[in-house]
Every structure is written in C-alpha cells, then in structure tokens.
Write an enzyme that holds these catalytic residues in place. Structure first.
Site, PDB file in Angstrom:
ATOM      1  N   SER A 234       0.829  -1.191   0.000  1.00 31.29           N
ATOM      2  CA  SER A 234       0.000   0.000   0.000  1.00 31.29           C
ATOM      3  C   SER A 234       0.874   1.256   0.000  1.00 31.29           C
ATOM      4  O   SER A 234       1.720   1.418  -0.875  1.00 31.29           O
ATOM      5  CB  SER A 234      -0.968  -0.050   1.186  1.00 31.29           C
ATOM      6  OG  SER A 234      -2.018   0.884   1.041  1.00 31.29           O
ATOM      7  N   ASP A 328      -8.390  -5.723  -5.965  1.00 31.31           N
ATOM      8  CA  ASP A 328      -8.061  -4.649  -5.031  1.00 31.31           C
ATOM      9  C   ASP A 328      -9.110  -3.543  -5.132  1.00 31.31           C
ATOM     10  O   ASP A 328      -9.307  -2.955  -6.189  1.00 31.31           O
ATOM     11  CB  ASP A 328      -6.670  -4.101  -5.386  1.00 31.31           C
ATOM     12  CG  ASP A 328      -6.132  -3.087  -4.381  1.00 31.31           C
ATOM     13  OD1 ASP A 328      -6.911  -2.587  -3.560  1.00 31.31           O
ATOM     14  OD2 ASP A 328      -4.924  -2.802  -4.443  1.00 31.31           O
ATOM     15  N   HIS A 359      -6.580  -6.216  -1.670  1.00 29.04           N
ATOM     16  CA  HIS A 359      -5.492  -5.269  -1.408  1.00 29.04           C
ATOM     17  C   HIS A 359      -4.480  -5.813  -0.411  1.00 29.04           C
ATOM     18  O   HIS A 359      -3.270  -5.655  -0.594  1.00 29.04           O
ATOM     19  CB  HIS A 359      -6.091  -3.960  -0.874  1.00 29.04           C
ATOM     20  CG  HIS A 359      -5.103  -2.857  -0.684  1.00 29.04           C
ATOM     21  ND1 HIS A 359      -4.449  -2.257  -1.734  1.00 29.04           N
ATOM     22  CD2 HIS A 359      -4.644  -2.238   0.440  1.00 29.04           C
ATOM     23  CE1 HIS A 359      -3.637  -1.309  -1.268  1.00 29.04           C
ATOM     24  NE2 HIS A 359      -3.732  -1.287   0.054  1.00 29.04           N
TER      25      HIS A 359
END
Length: 417
Positions: A234, A328, A359
């Site tokens: 991320s 995601d 994700h």
C-alpha cells in the site's frame, strides 16, 4: 474414540499443517471448527462440513468440504478462512515475539451452523501458530530518527538485510518481519509515522529518513551488504519504489498493491521535491455495508497533468517484484505496476498478478480481510478480494517473494518449525 490432531502442533504461521480426524463411523457427517482469540479478545472462527471416509477419517487435504466457510479440498481451509465474529476486524498479531496464536480445533457430530457453549465436541486439540522461529531475536530500534524493531535470525550471520514497510494505518506492524526473519533474513520493521515520537500524521515522505534506516541496517554486524531488500504494501509500496529509485543500497524491492506516483504527500530528498497528486476525497463512496470505497480518490495517473508526480522508475538499477491483487478495491494497483514497469529497464521488473485477490496480500497464515477499520478514517474501508483465490494468491506470492529476495540478496539458512 474420536480424535483430532494437527501436525505439527507448533509451527510458523506461514507453514502448512495437517488436520486429521480419526475414529468416526464410515460416512459420518461432522463439522470441523477452528477458532482463536486475538490479543484484544476478538474471536475469529471457520467451520467446514465433511463426510468421513470408509475408514472413519476426515482429512481436509484429501476430502472435500461440503460447505461452511469454504468448499472443496483445501488442506489449510480452516486456517485460511478464519473470520471475525465482529464485523470489520482484521486478524493481526501484535506481540509477535512473545506468544503464538492458539488455534482450537473441534469436531462436532452432524451439521453445526452455529456452535453454542452448551454443545460438546466429539474431540478437540490446539495448535500454536508462531510469527518468529526458535532463536529469532527482536531488538527495539530507536537510533537517530529511526524507529522500529529489528528481527535477527539465530547464529552469527551475516544475514541478508530487508526493510519491511506497511501503509496508511501508520504505527509499527511486525508480523511479516518476524516471518521473514524466521526464513533467515535480518529484517527491520520500520515505522514512519504514528509511532512513538514520529509525526502523528503523514504530511510528506522524507526519503532521508528511509536512507538513514537503510544505512543503519547495513552497518549492523550481523547484516550482509552491500545491498538490501525492501518489502512494502500500500503506502509502504509507494515508499519502497521511491527507495529503489533513489537509494543505491536498495537492490531488491517487493512492491505489493501500491502506486507508482506520489499521492497525498510530496516526496522530499535533499534538493529533490516530487509533488503529489491530490486525493479526490469527494469521490469516496459509502457502500451498503457502511464501509468506504476509496478507489475513486486516485485520479487517472495517465493524465498528462500528473506526469510530475510520477516516481522516475527509469532510475532503478536493482530488481523489483510487483505483486498485484486484481480485486483490489483500494486502488488500481495493476495499472500502477504496469506504468512503473513501462519506464523501467527491460528485465528489471516482474509482475505477479492474481485474479480475485484483494489489497491486503499477506503471508499465507493471514485470512482474507476484505473490509476493516483503519486509523484515521471515520468508517471501515473496503480492501476487496474473494476468500479462496486470495488465499491461493497469498500462498503462491509468499514463496515467490522469499525466492526473489534470496536470489538477489543471497541465500539464507531457513529454519524448521
């Protein structure tokens, strides 16, 4: 007499185990339930229904689950599909060095959709799932500006060095670092905001902080240089890609569901300033579940007006492994990976893309978290993913990540647990 066993009874959380039930009647219908309580007392559980075979055994590695948390043959299904009793909770081991997760396995006669406290199992057993192997040392790190925790494998070393980064929640998350150290890497779990005396909120990415951390890790007598690896997910993947671009110490980078452009916060490094693409917060969608779908906050990076915010990945001299979940819901990570690779030298980047994965791609001991609460947001956030393909993506990508780091940083002494 009915018996359920887990072999090995004590293991690292990323390693497979075998669950076996013996002593049933042939074709007997049973429910297998796995559950644990996290460090906050939240219960996570999974269950699956089976028919015993002709010998009165149930082996999830050979026999298909008929329903429950999953269906079909899945040896680790009872571990991979653990889900919280309370919505929007994420299973994260905080005290990785002090204790394992204790998973309870129970066998019930018949079909049990809900298990009450008055119901007695036919058999039960426990399994320990550790996030550090025997002899792994955790050393709190507070030197200069750098804050984090260093995980060192047992023995004199030297070991290949890795910096481990998480994302927008801030703080210090250590479970992946502990597992990597158990594979023979010297790993610095690095915090960069919302931890101790670091800034409470992320206002800019000061690359000199990460350079200081890299130099500190390489100076450790048990760390083998001259290069090191970085693993980030991320926002941490965005940082990892910037480190690979500008820091010559970084020779192997694992980028998991991130971006290839600065978003929300500028990057500063000596005289360099890369402006960010602003978050389009007006595009946040509140779903029917009461969670936030943030995928719209990222503008199309291919817009020419955003070109100055791109991380100049053509400068990368090391290798990058891009790991993408195609389901995601946080951002279009596959597009960002492709844009980064398009600028890179041929052969310096490799893409692993997983349909159905969300994700939060983590080591295989981590069940899918498709929605969870996160620090700094008023409501839970959508992460996406479908349980079965996500679990398979985690299993495959983890082995690929280990092999990638070993290939470019040197071999390790893998522990047995």
């Amino acid at each position: 007499m009915v018996e359920v066993t887990v072999t090995p009874q004590s293991s690292l959380a990323d390693r497979p185990v075998q669950v076996l039930v013996r002593g049933l009647s042939p074709s007997q219908l049973v429910t297998l339930r796995a559950w644990l309580k996290d460090e906050q007392g939240e219960c996570f559980q999974a269950r699956a229904f089976f028919h015993a075979d002709d010998t009165g055994e149930v082996d999830p590695g050979r026999h298909p689950a008929l329903g429950g948390s999953y269906t079909g043959v899945c040896p680790m299904g009872l571990f991979w599909f653990l889900q919280p009793d309370t919505l929007f909770r994420r299973l994260v081991k905080r005290d990785v060095a002090g204790s394992p997760f204790l998973v309870q396995l129970e066998v019930f006669d018949g079909l049990h959709l809900v298990t009450g406290p008055q119901e007695q199992p036919l058999a039960c057993c426990g399994a320990e799932r550790w996030y550090v192997g025997p002899g792994v040392q955790r050393v709190p790190l507070r030197e200069g500006r750098v804050r984090g925790a260093l995980f060192l494998p047992p023995g004199p070393g030297p070991f290949p060095g890795v910096i481990d980064l998480f994302g927008g929640a801030g703080g210090l998350i250590e479970f992946r670092a502990g597992l990597l150290a158990s594979r023979g890497f010297a790993v610095l779990a690095l915090a960069f905001f919302a931890y101790q005396d670091l800034p409470r909120a992320l206002t800019q990415l000061d690359l000199e902080y990460f350079e200081e951390a890299a130099e500190l890790l390489l100076q450790h007598p048990k760390v083998r240089g001259p290069g090191l690896g970085v693993v980030g997910v991320s926002k941490g993947a965005e940082v990892a890609l910037a480190m690979a671009t500008f820091l010559p110490q970084v020779v192997a980078t694992v980028w998991i569901n991130g971006t290839a452009f600065l978003h929300g916060n500028p990057l500063v490094y000596k005289d360099l300033h890369i402006p960010p693409i602003p978050y389009r917060t007006e595009r946040i969608v509140l779903t029917e579940l009461g969670a936030l779908d943030n995928s719209g906050v990222f503008s199309d990076p291919r817009d020419p007006s955003h070109s100055s915010s791109a991380i100049p990945t053509e400068k990368i001299r090391g290798k990058v492994l891009f790991v993408v979940g195609e389901a995601d819901r946080s951002l279009n990570s596959k597009l960002f990976a492709q844009l980064a690779m398009a600028r890179m030298a041929p052969g310096s980047g490799r893409l692993l893309s997983y349909p159905g994965a969300g994700h939060l791609i983590e080591p295989p001991g981590s069940p899918l978290c498709s929605i969870s609460s996160i620090r700094g947001t008023p409501r839970p956030v959508m992460w996406g993913g479908e349980a079965q393909p996500h679990a398979k993506a985690q299993e495959h990508s983890w082995q690929e990540i280990i092999q990638f780091l070993e290939l470019h940083l040197g071999s390790t002494a893998t522990m047995k647990l």
